[in-house]
Design an enzyme around this catalytic site. Structure first.
Site, PDB file in Angstrom:
ATOM      1  N   TRP A  92       0.844  -1.192   0.000  1.00 31.67           N
ATOM      2  CA  TRP A  92       0.000   0.000   0.000  1.00 31.67           C
ATOM      3  C   TRP A  92       0.886   1.250   0.000  1.00 31.67           C
ATOM      4  O   TRP A  92       1.879   1.341   0.722  1.00 31.67           O
ATOM      5  CB  TRP A  92      -0.904   0.010   1.244  1.00 31.67           C
ATOM      6  CG  TRP A  92      -1.744   1.249   1.320  1.00 31.67           C
ATOM      7  CD1 TRP A  92      -2.867   1.529   0.601  1.00 31.67           C
ATOM      8  CD2 TRP A  92      -1.505   2.395   2.139  1.00 31.67           C
ATOM      9  NE1 TRP A  92      -3.345   2.772   0.924  1.00 31.67           N
ATOM     10  CE2 TRP A  92      -2.526   3.334   1.866  1.00 31.67           C
ATOM     11  CE3 TRP A  92      -0.520   2.720   3.074  1.00 31.67           C
ATOM     12  CZ2 TRP A  92      -2.602   4.570   2.506  1.00 31.67           C
ATOM     13  CZ3 TRP A  92      -0.592   3.959   3.709  1.00 31.67           C
ATOM     14  CH2 TRP A  92      -1.627   4.867   3.437  1.00 31.67           C
ATOM     15  N   ASP A 148     -16.867  11.351  -1.915  1.00 35.50           N
ATOM     16  CA  ASP A 148     -16.229  10.113  -1.470  1.00 35.50           C
ATOM     17  C   ASP A 148     -16.989   9.510  -0.285  1.00 35.50           C
ATOM     18  O   ASP A 148     -18.172   9.769  -0.085  1.00 35.50           O
ATOM     19  CB  ASP A 148     -14.749  10.380  -1.150  1.00 35.50           C
ATOM     20  CG  ASP A 148     -13.864   9.173  -1.408  1.00 35.50           C
ATOM     21  OD1 ASP A 148     -13.825   8.278  -0.552  1.00 35.50           O
ATOM     22  OD2 ASP A 148     -13.217   9.122  -2.467  1.00 35.50           O
ATOM     23  N   ASP A 149     -16.322   8.706   0.500  1.00 36.29           N
ATOM     24  CA  ASP A 149     -16.917   7.910   1.572  1.00 36.29           C
ATOM     25  C   ASP A 149     -17.639   8.790   2.592  1.00 36.29           C
ATOM     26  O   ASP A 149     -17.234   9.916   2.866  1.00 36.29           O
ATOM     27  CB  ASP A 149     -15.787   7.120   2.253  1.00 36.29           C
ATOM     28  CG  ASP A 149     -16.285   5.967   3.088  1.00 36.29           C
ATOM     29  OD1 ASP A 149     -17.512   5.786   3.201  1.00 36.29           O
ATOM     30  OD2 ASP A 149     -15.435   5.232   3.624  1.00 36.29           O
ATOM     31  N   LYS A 184     -16.540   5.886  -8.308  1.00 35.04           N
ATOM     32  CA  LYS A 184     -15.280   5.354  -7.809  1.00 35.04           C
ATOM     33  C   LYS A 184     -15.616   4.095  -7.019  1.00 35.04           C
ATOM     34  O   LYS A 184     -16.165   4.157  -5.914  1.00 35.04           O
ATOM     35  CB  LYS A 184     -14.564   6.378  -6.926  1.00 35.04           C
ATOM     36  CG  LYS A 184     -13.208   5.889  -6.404  1.00 35.04           C
ATOM     37  CD  LYS A 184     -12.532   6.944  -5.546  1.00 35.04           C
ATOM     38  CE  LYS A 184     -11.194   6.453  -5.000  1.00 35.04           C
ATOM     39  NZ  LYS A 184     -10.553   7.451  -4.127  1.00 35.04           N
ATOM     40  N   TRP A 185     -15.285   2.932  -7.591  1.00 32.68           N
ATOM     41  CA  TRP A 185     -15.630   1.629  -7.009  1.00 32.68           C
ATOM     42  C   TRP A 185     -14.437   1.138  -6.202  1.00 32.68           C
ATOM     43  O   TRP A 185     -13.444   0.722  -6.746  1.00 32.68           O
ATOM     44  CB  TRP A 185     -15.980   0.655  -8.131  1.00 32.68           C
ATOM     45  CG  TRP A 185     -16.416  -0.712  -7.700  1.00 32.68           C
ATOM     46  CD1 TRP A 185     -15.693  -1.638  -7.027  1.00 32.68           C
ATOM     47  CD2 TRP A 185     -17.699  -1.309  -7.945  1.00 32.68           C
ATOM     48  NE1 TRP A 185     -16.423  -2.773  -6.830  1.00 32.68           N
ATOM     49  CE2 TRP A 185     -17.662  -2.610  -7.382  1.00 32.68           C
ATOM     50  CE3 TRP A 185     -18.859  -0.879  -8.597  1.00 32.68           C
ATOM     51  CZ2 TRP A 185     -18.753  -3.488  -7.453  1.00 32.68           C
ATOM     52  CZ3 TRP A 185     -19.942  -1.754  -8.657  1.00 32.68           C
ATOM     53  CH2 TRP A 185     -19.886  -3.029  -8.095  1.00 32.68           C
ATOM     54  N   ASP A 186     -14.577   1.181  -4.877  1.00 27.91           N
ATOM     55  CA  ASP A 186     -13.449   0.875  -3.997  1.00 27.91           C
ATOM     56  C   ASP A 186     -13.552  -0.549  -3.450  1.00 27.91           C
ATOM     57  O   ASP A 186     -14.615  -1.190  -3.479  1.00 27.91           O
ATOM     58  CB  ASP A 186     -13.410   1.880  -2.847  1.00 27.91           C
ATOM     59  CG  ASP A 186     -12.001   2.136  -2.332  1.00 27.91           C
ATOM     60  OD1 ASP A 186     -11.097   1.333  -2.629  1.00 27.91           O
ATOM     61  OD2 ASP A 186     -11.802   3.148  -1.633  1.00 27.91           O
ATOM     62  N   MET A 187     -12.436  -1.043  -2.915  1.00 30.75           N
ATOM     63  CA  MET A 187     -12.360  -2.384  -2.313  1.00 30.75           C
ATOM     64  C   MET A 187     -11.164  -2.367  -1.375  1.00 30.75           C
ATOM     65  O   MET A 187     -10.031  -2.453  -1.821  1.00 30.75           O
ATOM     66  CB  MET A 187     -12.189  -3.426  -3.414  1.00 30.75           C
ATOM     67  CG  MET A 187     -12.425  -4.850  -2.995  1.00 30.75           C
ATOM     68  SD  MET A 187     -10.962  -5.681  -2.364  1.00 30.75           S
ATOM     69  CE  MET A 187     -11.517  -7.361  -2.402  1.00 30.75           C
ATOM     70  N   CYS A 191     -10.817   1.017  -7.827  1.00 36.29           N
ATOM     71  CA  CYS A 191      -9.932   1.391  -6.730  1.00 36.29           C
ATOM     72  C   CYS A 191      -9.927   0.237  -5.749  1.00 36.29           C
ATOM     73  O   CYS A 191     -10.942  -0.446  -5.572  1.00 36.29           O
ATOM     74  CB  CYS A 191     -10.435   2.672  -6.055  1.00 36.29           C
ATOM     75  SG  CYS A 191      -9.471   3.190  -4.611  1.00 36.29           S
ATOM     76  N   ASP A 227      -3.217   5.308  -3.388  1.00 35.45           N
ATOM     77  CA  ASP A 227      -3.656   6.302  -2.405  1.00 35.45           C
ATOM     78  C   ASP A 227      -2.566   7.319  -2.124  1.00 35.45           C
ATOM     79  O   ASP A 227      -2.835   8.384  -1.561  1.00 35.45           O
ATOM     80  CB  ASP A 227      -4.034   5.603  -1.096  1.00 35.45           C
ATOM     81  CG  ASP A 227      -5.405   4.940  -1.153  1.00 35.45           C
ATOM     82  OD1 ASP A 227      -6.159   5.224  -2.092  1.00 35.45           O
ATOM     83  OD2 ASP A 227      -5.705   4.135  -0.257  1.00 35.45           O
TER      84      ASP A 227
END
Length: 773
Positions: A191, A358-359, A468-471, A516, A538
Site C-alpha cells: 500500500w 467520497d466515503d 469510484k468503485w473501492d475495495m 480502486c 492512495d
C-alpha cells in the site's frame, strides 16, 4: 495472420512471430520473437541419442526426451521434470496424462472464456486440441492482434472421461524459450508504494511470484517482463506478459538444466482445487504476451495499444476524461452539503468539471467502523439526498460522481445484522478484520443480486456520471457454504464479482467507472474490461508518484491511470513538495484534485486554474499520446523523465523531475524519443510559479529590500503572489533532440540566482512543450 502448413503453425503480427511444429504427438515451440522466414528443419531441437539419464518419451524416433524440448504442453509424469502447466488427478488417483495432439484449426475472431473478461477484436484464433489416453481433452487457444504485436493465450480443460477428475493446477499458458541469459522484472510493493520495478537475474532454478490475497494485489502485479541482460528502455529484446484476471494469480520463470527458460502464469494454484464432472469444462483466464526488439519502451507501446484498443471498451474507451475534484482529503467523513457546495464552488472557479463525493454519504458512516453494506443516504449530511446535491452541482456546471464500496460489509451495519451469514467466514472461527470490515461472499448468488440491485438503484436515484468503485481489504477466512468444494473459493469469488460488474456496467453504460482497491491493490486488465480507469495509488506524493506511475507505465497506458494533485505536506508521507511539480506528475494521467480548495491561497488558486487550463488544452496528448520513459527512477534513483508524442509526431510534452537534489552537479542533455528527425520543433517550458517562501533567506538576494523571510509580511505576500520560474525556448530538429539531447538552463547550485537559473529544489519538475513549426 495464422497459418497451418505441413504440421507447422505460424502466428505473425506486424513485427513478431510465434512458430510451432508438431513433433510426433507433441508440439514444439520453434521460435518466439522477431518475425522470421521460418524453417522447421533448421529450428527444431536435434536429438539423435539420449543425454545421460534422460527419460525417453514413448514416441516415434525412440530418443525424444521431453526435458530438452521447448513444449507448448507437457505430457504429465512422462519425463519433463520442469514444472508443467497442468496438474490433473484422475478418478483412479493417477496424475499421469500423456497429452497428444489430435487436431488443429483456425477460427475467425476471438474465442471467449466462460464467465470472465477477455480481449475483444482479435483477428484469428489458433486452436490446438490435445487428448490423453484416458479422455482428458485440453484446448490451447492463441489469438493474434497484429497491429499491437500481441498474442493472447489461454487453456481449456474438458472432461471426456466417464468419471470426475480434479484440477489442482491450471496455468493459462506455458512458454519455453531457448537460453537462460535473461533478467526478470516484476512489479512489486505494498500500500502507498505499488508497482516498483524489481529486477532479478535468472539463474538455474525457479523464480515464482504472484498474489495470495484474493485479488491481483499491490504486492505483485500480474504484469512482468523477461528481458535480455543488455536490454534497456530504448533497445534490446524484451518479452512482456500479463493476465486478464483480478484474482489471486501465480507467475513463475524456471531456468532448466539444459539452457531453456520456461515461463508460466495463471490462477494461483495454492489452495486451488476444481472438480470437473464428465462433460464439464474449465477455462483459464486469458493471458497477454508481447515481444519487442525496441527495449522496454517497445513492449510498453505494444501493451498500451492493446489495452486502449482491445481491453478498455464502451462509450468511454476513447473519450477524453474530465478533470475532477474528490472531497476525501478535504473533509474525510466530516462534511455536510454546505461544505461540499463550498468546495464545488471553488472547483468550478478553477475549471474543474466533475465533483466526486467520497466515503461517508450513507447509513451511519461517520467513520470507517460502520455502515458498509448499507445504501440509505444520510439525510443529516445531505438533506436533499444524492439527487438534491447532484442538481445543485449541475446548476453550477459540474457533473456529479460518487464513491462506493459494494463488495464489503461492516459488522456494525443494517446489512450485517440482517444477513451475518453473507460475510466470508469459516465455520466456528472468528473472522479477521481489516479496516474494520469483512468481505461479502460473492460465491453466493443472492449476495451478487443484492449488490446489483442496490448499486443500480443508487445510480438511478440521481444523475451520477462517475463512480469510484473501492475495495479496501484482501480476502481471508475463505469459505463459502455455497460451495461443495472449498478449493474453488478464490476463483469462484472472482467469477461472482465479474457477474456483478457485467450486470451493473451493462445497466449503466454512460457512467464512467474508476476502479480502486486501497489505491492500486487491484490494478489489472480484468478490472479494465469493466472500468476504463483505475486509481493508481492512495499515495499522491509527487516523489512517490514518479516511481509508482513509472512502474505502472510498463504494462498500462496513462489513459487508465487516475492521478491527483493533493495538499502539501502530503497526507501519506508528510513530505512537502511544490504545487507545480505535483501537477506536472499528475498531468501524465487522468488529472484530478484532492485538497481543500476553500483553504488554498489566492495565489495557489490562480496557479491551479492555469494548470487545469494547460491540461485541457493538451488533454488528448496527455491521455492518449505515445508514452516514453526517458529516465527511470528505478535506474537513476532520483531522476525521472516521461514523454508523450502525438500520433502524427507534430506535438509532444516532456516531464522532467528530480527527487532529492544532488548539489553542485551538472545535468546531462535531455534526450527525447519518438519525434520525426527531419521536423523542426519549437520547444518551450510550461510557465510555472514558485512559492516565494521556497527561497527562505535567499529571497534577500533577489529583492531590492531586506525582509524577514519567516516573517508575517512574507507569509501574507505568499498568499497573493508567486514568483515566475525561468523561461526557455528553442528551435531544434527531431534528430538533435533524440540523438544529442536538449541542454536546458543551469540548475540552481547555491552560488547565484537570476532569470537564467532553474530553481529546482527537492521534488521539483518541469514540463516542456514541443510543437512542429
Amino acid at each position: 495472420m495464422i497459418s497451418i502448413e505441413n504440421n507447422l503453425f505460424s502466428l505473425e503480427t506486424a513485427h513478431m512471430g510465434y512458430y510451432m511444429a508438431q513433433r510426433q504427438s507433441i508440439v514444439e515451440n520453434l521460435h518466439y520473437g522477431g518475425k522470421i522466414h521460418v524453417d522447421k528443419a533448421a529450428l527444431s531441437e536435434k536429438m539423435a541419442v539420449g543425454y545421460g539419464t534422460d527419460v525417453v518419451y514413448d514416441g516415434e524416433g525412440g530418443c525424444t526426451s521431453l526435458l530438452h524440448l521447448p513444449l507448448e504442453l507437457s505430457p504429465a509424469g512422462k519425463g519433463d521434470f520442469r514444472q508443467g502447466a497442468l496438474e490433473i488427478e484422475l478418478a483412479d488417483g493417477s496424475r499421469v496424462c500423456d497429452f497428444a495432439l489430435k487436431a488443429s484449426y483456425v477460427q475467425e475472431g476471438s474465442v471467449v472464456p466462460e464467465g470472465m473478461p477477455f480481449a475483444q477484436g482479435g483477428e484469428e484464433t489458433l486452436v490446438l486440441e490435445f487428448q490423453s489416453a484416458k479422455g482428458v481433452k485440453v484446448l490451447l487457444y492463441y489469438t493474434v492482434y497484429p497491429e499491437c504485436d500481441v498474442i493472447t493465450r489461454r487453456t481449456s480443460i474438458q472432461n471426456e472421461t466417464e468419471e470426475a477428475l480434479v484440477i489442482h493446477r491450471c496455468m493459462s499458458y506455458q512458454l519455453d524459450l531457448p537460453d537462460t541469459g535473461y533478467q526478470l522484472a516484476t512489479f512489486t510493493g505494498a500500500w502507498a508504494r505499488e508497482r516498483h520495478e524489481t529486477v532479478t537475474p535468472l539463474n538455474t532454478g525457479m523464480q515464482s511470484f504472484g498474489s495470495l490475497t484474493g485479488i491481483s494485489s499491490h504486492y505483485c502485479n500480474p504484469f512482468f517482463m523477461v528481458a535480455a541482460k543488455d536490454a534497456g528502455e530504448h533497445a534490446g529484446e524484451v518479452y512482456a506478459f500479463n493476465l486478464i484476471y483480478s484474482g489471486s494469480h501465480h507467475g513463475q520463470v524456471e531456468a532448466g538444466p539444459y539452457a531453456k527458460l520456461r515461463i508460466q502464469a495463471g490462477i494461483q494454484p495454492e489452495g486451488f482445487q476444481w472438480t470437473l464432472e464428465p462433460q464439464e469444462r474449465f477455462d483459464t483466464p486469458e493471458a497477454v504476451l508481447t515481444f519487442s526488439e525496441a527495449g522496454k519502451n517497445g513492449v510498453s507501446a505494444n501493451m498500451h495499444r492493446f489495452v486502449q484498443k482491445h481491453i478498455v471498451r464502451g462509450p468511454w474507451a476513447k473519450r477524453e476524461r474530465p478533470v475532477l475534484l474528490n472531497n476525501w482529503e478535504a473533509t474525510y467523513f466530516d462534511f455536510k452539503e454546505t461544505k461540499l457546495l463550498k468546495l464545488a464552488k471553488e472547483a468550478k472557479k478553477v475549471g474543474i468539471e466533475l465533483f466526486v463525493l467520497d466515503d461517508g454519504w450513507f447509513g451511519a458512516r461517520n467513520d470507517d467502523t460502520k455502515g458498509l453494506g448499507d445504501y440509505e443516504v444520510n439525510l443529516k449530511k445531505l438533506p436533499g439526498g444524492l439527487k438534491g446535491l447532484a442538481d445543485k452541482l449541475r446548476a453550477m456546471g459540474l457533473a456529479f460522481g460518487l464513491w462506493m464500496e459494494p463488495e464489503m460489509v461492516n459488522p456494525d451495519s443494517e446489512l450485517y445484522r440482517a444477513h451475518p451469514d453473507w460475510a466470508v467466514q469459516a465455520p466456528k472461527i472468528e473472522p479477521s478484520h481489516s479496516r474494520n470490515q469483512l468481505v461479502l461472499d460473492l460465491c453466493r448468488r443472492e449476495v451478487q443480486n443484492y449488490i446489483i440491485e442496490k448499486v443500480n438503484q443508487t445510480l438511478e436515484s440521481a444523475p451520477i456520471r462517475y463512480v469510484k468503485w473501492d475495495m479496501n481489504r484482501p480476502l481471508t477466512d475463505c469459505f463459502s457454504p455455497a460451495l461443495s468444494e472449498q478449493g474453488r473459493f478464490a476463483h469462484a469469488w472472482i467469477l461472482g464479482l465479474y457477474r456483478v460488474l457485467t450486470e451493473i456496467v451493462k445497466k449503466n453504460p454512460k457512467v464512467l467507472f474508476e476502479g480502486c482497491a486501497s489505491g492500486g491493490n487491484r490494478f489489472d486488465l480484468g478490472m479494465l474490461c469493466y472500468m476504463p480507469q483505475i486509481w493508481v495509488s492512495d499515495d499522491t506524493d509527487a516523489y512517490e508518484r514518479m516511481k509508482i506511475q513509472t512502474g505502472t507505465s510498463y504494462g498500462y497506458p496513462q489513459s487508465v491511470m487516475g492521478c491527483h494533485v493533493s495538499a502539501s505536506p502530503n497526507h501519506q508521507t508528510a513530505r512537502t513538495s511544490p504545487l507545480e511539480s505535483r501537477f506536472d506528475v499528475a498531468a501524465f494521467g487522468l488529472l484530478g484534485y484532492e485538497l481543500d480548495l476553500t483553504q488554498v491561497s489566492k495565489a495557489e488558486k490562480e496557479v491551479i486554474a492555469a494548470q487545469v487550463q494547460f491540461y485541457k488544452e493538451h488533454r488528448k496528448l496527455f491521455q492518449y499520446g505515445r508514452f516514453f520513459r526517458l529516465k527511470s527512477p528505478f535506474v537513476t534513483s532520483e531522476d525521472c523523465a516521461w514523454m508523450v508524442v502525438s500520433e502524427d509526431k507534430k506535438e509532444a510534452l516532456v516531464m522532467e523531475a528530480i527527487g532529492r537534489l544532488s548539489p553542485n552537479s551538472e545535468t546531462l542533455p535531455l534526450r527525447m524519443q519518438g519525434l520525426e528527425p527531419d521536423i523542426e520543433y519549437e520547444v518551450t517550458v510550461r510557465r510555472q510559479m514558485i512559492d516565494i517562501r521556497a527561497f527562505g533567506s535567499l529571497i534577500n538576494q533577489v529583492l531590492p529590500v531586506k525582509v524577514d523571510s519567516d516573517g508575517l509580511l512574507v507569509h501574507i505576500a505568499a498568499g497573493y503572489y508567486m514568483l515566475p520560474c525561468e523561461e526557455e525556448s528553442y528551435l531544434a530538429y527531431g534528430d538533435l533532440l533524440m540523438r544529442a539531447g536538449l541542454r536546458q538552463k543551469q540548475r540552481f547550485t547555491g552560488t547565484g540566482y537570476n532569470e537564467n537559473v532553474r530553481l529546482m529544489p527537492d521534488y521539483s519538475a518541469r514540463i516542456y512543450h514541443l510543437r512542429a513549426r
